[in-house]
Design a protein around this motif. Structure first.
Motif, short mmCIF file in Angstrom:
data_model
loop_
_atom_site.label_atom_id
_atom_site.label_comp_id
_atom_site.label_asym_id
_atom_site.label_seq_id
_atom_site.Cartn_x
_atom_site.Cartn_y
_atom_site.Cartn_z
N TYR A 147 0.85 -1.18 0.00
CA TYR A 147 0.00 0.00 0.00
C TYR A 147 0.89 1.24 0.00
CZ TYR A 147 0.86 -0.10 5.09
OH TYR A 147 1.45 -0.13 6.33
N ILE A 148 0.31 2.40 -0.28
CA ILE A 148 1.07 3.65 -0.43
C ILE A 148 0.74 4.60 0.71
CG2 ILE A 148 1.41 5.69 -1.88
CD1 ILE A 148 0.86 3.89 -4.31
N VAL A 149 1.77 5.23 1.28
CA VAL A 149 1.59 6.22 2.34
C VAL A 149 2.38 7.48 2.01
CG1 VAL A 149 1.20 4.49 4.13
CG2 VAL A 149 3.51 5.31 3.70
N ALA A 235 11.01 13.73 2.91
CA ALA A 235 9.57 13.55 2.76
C ALA A 235 9.30 12.91 1.40
CB ALA A 235 8.85 14.88 2.88
N SER A 236 8.37 11.98 1.37
CA SER A 236 8.11 11.27 0.12
C SER A 236 6.81 10.48 0.23
CB SER A 236 9.26 10.31 -0.19
OG SER A 236 9.03 9.57 -1.38
N ILE A 241 5.43 -2.40 2.02
CA ILE A 241 5.24 -3.81 1.70
C ILE A 241 5.29 -4.61 3.00
CG2 ILE A 241 6.04 -5.74 0.29
CD1 ILE A 241 7.71 -3.65 -1.31
N PRO A 242 4.14 -4.97 3.57
CA PRO A 242 4.15 -5.77 4.80
C PRO A 242 4.66 -7.18 4.52
CG PRO A 242 2.01 -4.74 4.41
CD PRO A 242 2.79 -4.64 3.13
N VAL A 243 5.49 -7.68 5.40
CA VAL A 243 6.05 -9.03 5.27
C VAL A 243 5.85 -9.74 6.60
CG1 VAL A 243 8.10 -10.41 4.76
CG2 VAL A 243 7.78 -8.19 3.64
N ALA A 311 9.84 -0.40 2.98
CA ALA A 311 9.39 0.85 2.36
C ALA A 311 10.33 1.26 1.23
CB ALA A 311 9.33 1.96 3.41
N VAL A 312 9.74 1.62 0.08
CA VAL A 312 10.50 2.08 -1.09
C VAL A 312 9.92 3.43 -1.50
CG1 VAL A 312 11.17 1.57 -3.46
CG2 VAL A 312 10.83 -0.30 -1.83
#
Length: 315
Positions: A147-149, A235-236, A241-243, A311-312
């Motif tokens: 998901y995106i945050v 900031a981005s 990606i939950p693992v 996180a990417v």
């Protein structure tokens, strides 16, 4: 899908599977299927959404990965799967998978200890294009839905190690100091903590220099303990990606074994994220940071087992 064209593509795929080390040019495959070169190339692209060259390269990479994990050397696997040189194979593998083939070679040498990542990596060739990596022993997903945050600047204090090439053993050694590191960090904003990869997939990576940091988010960077460093993560938007690893997966691994093993697992998932980002029409931010966050509450923790989120940065 047109039945005749589907049969043509299946014939070509079967020939490819049986001749990965041989001539798999468009001209050769067109001759095998009885079409002109241009017509065959069009049919294959239309039915598979891939060019012949892309498909052949992908199958060769998957087969080479399997051979390496089964004990073959990287050089021999590359040559037997149709690559002219080791360097050409390594470049193609990194571009496709997002991590170097030497990860597989090192895991082979340490298979007795690398139980967790061997299980994951043996599945990776077939699953690299999917949105999850299932545990084949019990069907539990190892990688859950991304998901995106949106995140403001993250101020981190922690301890960093630097190393050349794929010498990720230093990361495991740093994790053995985790408790002491986190206890010494002042002004923490919460109980979450981070594992931060710097330059792993950036220009510095090509020159062989990487670094990794364990730390926590703080409200103030001025109170810096001895032998620690500060880092401001820009900031981005981030792809999270939950693992999750079920209890059976990690049972029997001593803490130092798990610490040594985890860099390979996270490296593979970060590598997978490259393809996922492209397939979703996203683009990676141009700064050399990815991170793991531990302790994050994102709705998956009730499923049990060890849990982290990778996180990417994306645009």
């Amino acid at each position: 899908m047109n039945g005749v064209y589907q049969a043509t593509v299946e014939t070509a795929k079967a020939y490819i599977d049986q001749n990965l080390g041989g001539d798999l040019s468009v001209e050769k495959l067109a001759a095998v299927t009885g079409y002109s070169v241009s017509r065959f190339a069009h049919i294959f692209q239309e039915q598979t959404q891939m060019s012949v060259k892309e498909y052949v390269t992908e199958q060769r990479l998957y087969q080479a990965a399997k051979m390496i994990l089964e004990g073959e050397t990287i050089v021999n696997a590359a040559l037997e799967c149709g690559f002219d040189t080791h360097s050409g194979f390594a470049k193609a593998y990194r571009n496709k998978m997002g991590y170097p083939p030497s990860f597989l070679g090192m895991l082979k040498k340490r298979a007795a200890r690398a139980k967790l990542s061997m299980r994951l990596l043996k599945q990776l060739p077939e699953l690299v294009s999917m949105g999850y990596m299932p545990n084949t022993d019990n069907g539990v997903d190892l990688m859950l839905k991304p998901y995106i945050v949106e995140k403001d600047i993250i101020r981190i204090i922690g301890k960093r190690v630097s190393f050349m090439g794929d010498d990720v053993g230093k990361i495991g050694m740093l994790w053995e100091e985790m408790d002491q590191i986190l206890k010494a960090i002042p002004n923490r904003v919460d109980q979450n903590f981070f594992g931060i990869s710097l330059d792993f997939w950036h220009a510095e990576r090509e020159r062989g220099l990487c670094s990794y940091m364990i730390g926590a988010e703080v409200s103030d960077l001025t109170d810096l303990p001895d032998d620690m460093e500060s880092l401001a993560v820009p900031a981005s938007r981030w792809l999270y990606i939950p693992v999750r690893y079920d209890d059976e997966t990690v049972k029997g691994l001593a803490p130092e074994e798990l610490n040594e093993d985890m860099p390979y697992v996270t490296g593979c998932v970060f590598g997978w994220s490259r393809r996922y980002i492209a397939e979703q029409g996203l683009k990676r931010q141009d700064f050399p940071i990815e991170y793991e966050v531990y302790g994050l509450t994102d709705g998956y923790e009730e499923q049990g087992g060890a849990h982290l989120t990778l996180a990417v940065p994306i645009i």
